[in-house]
Design an enzyme around this catalytic site. Structure first.
Site, PDB file in Angstrom:
ATOM      1  N   LYS A 117       0.828  -1.210   0.000  1.00  0.00           N
ATOM      2  CA  LYS A 117       0.000   0.000   0.000  1.00  0.00           C
ATOM      3  C   LYS A 117       0.858   1.253   0.000  1.00  0.00           C
ATOM      4  CE  LYS A 117      -4.444  -1.506   1.670  1.00  0.00           C
ATOM      5  NZ  LYS A 117      -5.568  -1.277   2.559  1.00  0.00           N
ATOM      6  N   LYS A 199      -4.418 -10.458  -5.800  1.00  0.00           N
ATOM      7  CA  LYS A 199      -5.631 -10.712  -5.012  1.00  0.00           C
ATOM      8  C   LYS A 199      -6.771  -9.796  -5.476  1.00  0.00           C
ATOM      9  CE  LYS A 199      -6.164  -8.452  -1.198  1.00  0.00           C
ATOM     10  NZ  LYS A 199      -6.291  -7.841   0.134  1.00  0.00           N
ATOM     11  N   LYS A 202     -11.190  -4.681  -3.157  1.00  0.00           N
ATOM     12  CA  LYS A 202     -12.195  -3.639  -3.342  1.00  0.00           C
ATOM     13  C   LYS A 202     -11.548  -2.297  -3.659  1.00  0.00           C
ATOM     14  CE  LYS A 202     -12.748  -3.357   1.749  1.00  0.00           C
ATOM     15  NZ  LYS A 202     -12.790  -4.563   2.512  1.00  0.00           N
TER      16      LYS A 202
HETATM   17  P1  TYM Z   1     -10.440  -6.584   4.718  1.00  0.00           P
HETATM   18  O1  TYM Z   1     -11.530  -5.636   5.075  1.00  0.00           O
HETATM   19  O2  TYM Z   1      -9.447  -6.182   3.693  1.00  0.00           O
HETATM   20  O3  TYM Z   1     -11.064  -7.960   4.283  1.00  0.00           O
HETATM   21  C1  TYM Z   1     -12.032  -8.614   5.064  1.00  0.00           C
HETATM   22  C2  TYM Z   1     -11.858 -10.114   4.970  1.00  0.00           C
HETATM   23  O4  TYM Z   1     -11.960 -10.552   3.613  1.00  0.00           O
HETATM   24  C3  TYM Z   1     -10.815 -11.327   3.278  1.00  0.00           C
HETATM   25  N1  TYM Z   1     -10.482 -11.087   1.874  1.00  0.00           N
HETATM   26  C4  TYM Z   1     -10.323 -12.041   0.952  1.00  0.00           C
HETATM   27  N2  TYM Z   1     -10.426 -13.383   1.032  1.00  0.00           N
HETATM   28  C5  TYM Z   1     -10.219 -14.089  -0.105  1.00  0.00           C
HETATM   29  N3  TYM Z   1      -9.929 -13.523  -1.294  1.00  0.00           N
HETATM   30  C6  TYM Z   1      -9.813 -12.183  -1.424  1.00  0.00           C
HETATM   31  N4  TYM Z   1      -9.537 -11.643  -2.594  1.00  0.00           N
HETATM   32  C7  TYM Z   1     -10.015 -11.383  -0.250  1.00  0.00           C
HETATM   33  N5  TYM Z   1      -9.990 -10.055  -0.024  1.00  0.00           N
HETATM   34  C8  TYM Z   1     -10.272  -9.880   1.295  1.00  0.00           C
HETATM   35  C9  TYM Z   1      -9.731 -10.842   4.218  1.00  0.00           C
HETATM   36  O5  TYM Z   1      -8.717 -11.794   4.379  1.00  0.00           O
HETATM   37  C10 TYM Z   1     -10.509 -10.590   5.493  1.00  0.00           C
HETATM   38  O6  TYM Z   1     -10.681 -11.799   6.210  1.00  0.00           O
HETATM   39  N6  TYM Z   1      -7.351  -6.027   8.625  1.00  0.00           N
HETATM   40  C11 TYM Z   1      -8.549  -6.682   8.126  1.00  0.00           C
HETATM   41  C12 TYM Z   1      -9.778  -6.360   8.938  1.00  0.00           C
HETATM   42  C13 TYM Z   1      -9.612  -6.577  10.392  1.00  0.00           C
HETATM   43  C14 TYM Z   1      -9.650  -7.824  11.071  1.00  0.00           C
HETATM   44  C15 TYM Z   1      -9.468  -7.525  12.447  1.00  0.00           C
HETATM   45  C16 TYM Z   1      -9.835  -9.142  10.636  1.00  0.00           C
HETATM   46  C17 TYM Z   1      -9.406  -5.608  11.321  1.00  0.00           C
HETATM   47  N7  TYM Z   1      -9.333  -6.188  12.549  1.00  0.00           N
HETATM   48  C18 TYM Z   1      -9.438  -8.521  13.402  1.00  0.00           C
HETATM   49  C19 TYM Z   1      -9.805 -10.138  11.605  1.00  0.00           C
HETATM   50  C20 TYM Z   1      -9.611  -9.829  12.951  1.00  0.00           C
HETATM   51  C21 TYM Z   1      -8.798  -6.254   6.699  1.00  0.00           C
HETATM   52  O7  TYM Z   1      -8.312  -5.249   6.262  1.00  0.00           O
HETATM   53  O8  TYM Z   1      -9.677  -7.054   6.047  1.00  0.00           O
END
Ligand code: TYM
Length: 335
Positions: A117, A199, A202
């Protein structure tokens, strides 16, 4: 009551920083639905994480409620699980700071998501983007979490959460449970439809790269028909054919068919029918969710009652851990 206490704890969250994709759905949300009966689950809308990149306030507000609606519409039962908005539980920010003072710069600079990023945003990187994995550790550790169901891209952040927890436990005394990641065997990394080495995200600039949970059926059909494949012309689950492999994964996770079954089904057929079927599988999975999301969004009072309830429970549990941490670090307790 005994049974309730014996349940292991799950924590996970999604950022309301953009519209959710089928990556978020297949890699995370769909698995949460399967786990909700067996575990004591906290599912959070992590709005404090979203502001690591500048957000338009009214979009953040709208998306926060949309993400909550998507959780419920996807099958997360608000009666059984604790659903809440991260900023409503101040302990997340408070523990985040305390843990920041127990985390090394070196550890954070090794985070690949930060490296990616920061390359993209050049010189205008908020300090929050660097520190963000510490807030994530706070999210998880506050609830004495056993298991964190996430996609594979979050694995490194979870390892850091474990390291921070272990270090704290050793420096003071056992305080945090050490959480384990729970990464699904299939669907843990749904790839970009245009560049299948990346990957699906969004935050991509090209709308054809992803399918949003809220994309209308005709848009889904168009995006899948434009998805990059190859000139080999055989439906095969192979690293030589990353685009096709990704579409097989999507179809497999949605339908429950194995990649081998799918290969057999399309033997000698090329990609046209295969792509049509992938699109229809996605449409029929998402249509009922979309309908429910729209209904839920028109009932703000109901949504408010859900997150208020969730906040109450989350605050109670989170504050217990926070007080312990404060005491161990030497802060004078508030009377
Ligand atoms: P975020 O918001 O980017 O994504 C949310 C969840 O979706 C999964 N994910 C994917 N899985 C498969 N293929 C993809 N292309 C894909 N894109 C996203 C992510 O692995 C995630 O599980 N830091 C985290 C949010 C967070 C969090 C937490 C998660 C904050 N605190 C505590 C677990 C526990 C994040 O940015 O996810």
């Amino acid at each position: 009551m005994e049974q309730q206490e014996a349940k292991k704890v799950i924590f996970s969250g999604i950022q309301p920083s953009g519209e959710l994709t089928i990556g978020n759905y297949l890699g995370a949300l769909k698995n949460w639905v399967k786990l909700q009966d067996e575990y004591d689950c906290y599912f959070c809308i992590v709005d404090l994480h979203a502001i690591t990149v500048r957000q338009v306030p009214k979009d953040l507000r709208r998306r926060t409620l949309e993400v909550l609606s998507i959780y419920i519409a996807a099958g997360i039962d608000p009666e059984k699980n604790t659903l809440f908005i991260q900023s409503h539980v101040p302990a997340h920010s408070e523990l985040g700071w305390l843990l920041n003072c127990n985390t090394y710069m070196g550890e954070l600079s090794r985070m690949t998501q930060y490296k990616d990023k920061s390359q993209r945003y050049g010189n205008n990187i908020a300090a929050g983007l660097f520190n963000y994995p510490v807030l994530m550790a706070a999210d998880i550790l506050l609830y004495q979490t056993d298991l964190v169901p996430v996609g594979v891209d979050q694995k490194q952040h979870l390892e850091l959460s474990r390291d921070i927890a272990e270090r704290f436990n050793n420096a003071y005394s056992p305080t945090f449970k050490i959480p384990d990641p729970y990464i699904p065997k299939a669907g843990a990394k749904i790839m970009d439809l245009q560049e299948p080495t990346k990957k699906m995200s969004k935050s991509s600039d090209n709308a054809n790269s992803y399918i949003l949970i809220m994309d209308p059926p005709e848009v889904i059909r168009k995006k899948i028909s434009r998805a990059v494949t190859d000139s080999i012309g055989v439906v095969k689950y192979s690293d030589e054919q990353l685009g096709v492999k990704n579409l097989i994964t999507i179809l497999s996770v949605i339908t429950g068919k194995t990649p081998e079954d799918i290969e057999k089904e399309y033997e000698g057929q090329g990609y046209a029918q295969f792509k049509k079927d992938v699109a229809e599988a996605i449409v029929s999975e998402l249509e009922p969710i979309q309908k429910k999301v729209k209904e839920l969004l028109s009932d703000k009072t109901y949504l408010e009652s859900i997150y208020k309830n969730g906040t109450e429970k989350a605050n109670y549990v989170a504050n217990k851990t926070l007080r312990k941490v404060q005491k161990k670090m030497g802060f004078i307790p508030k009377k």
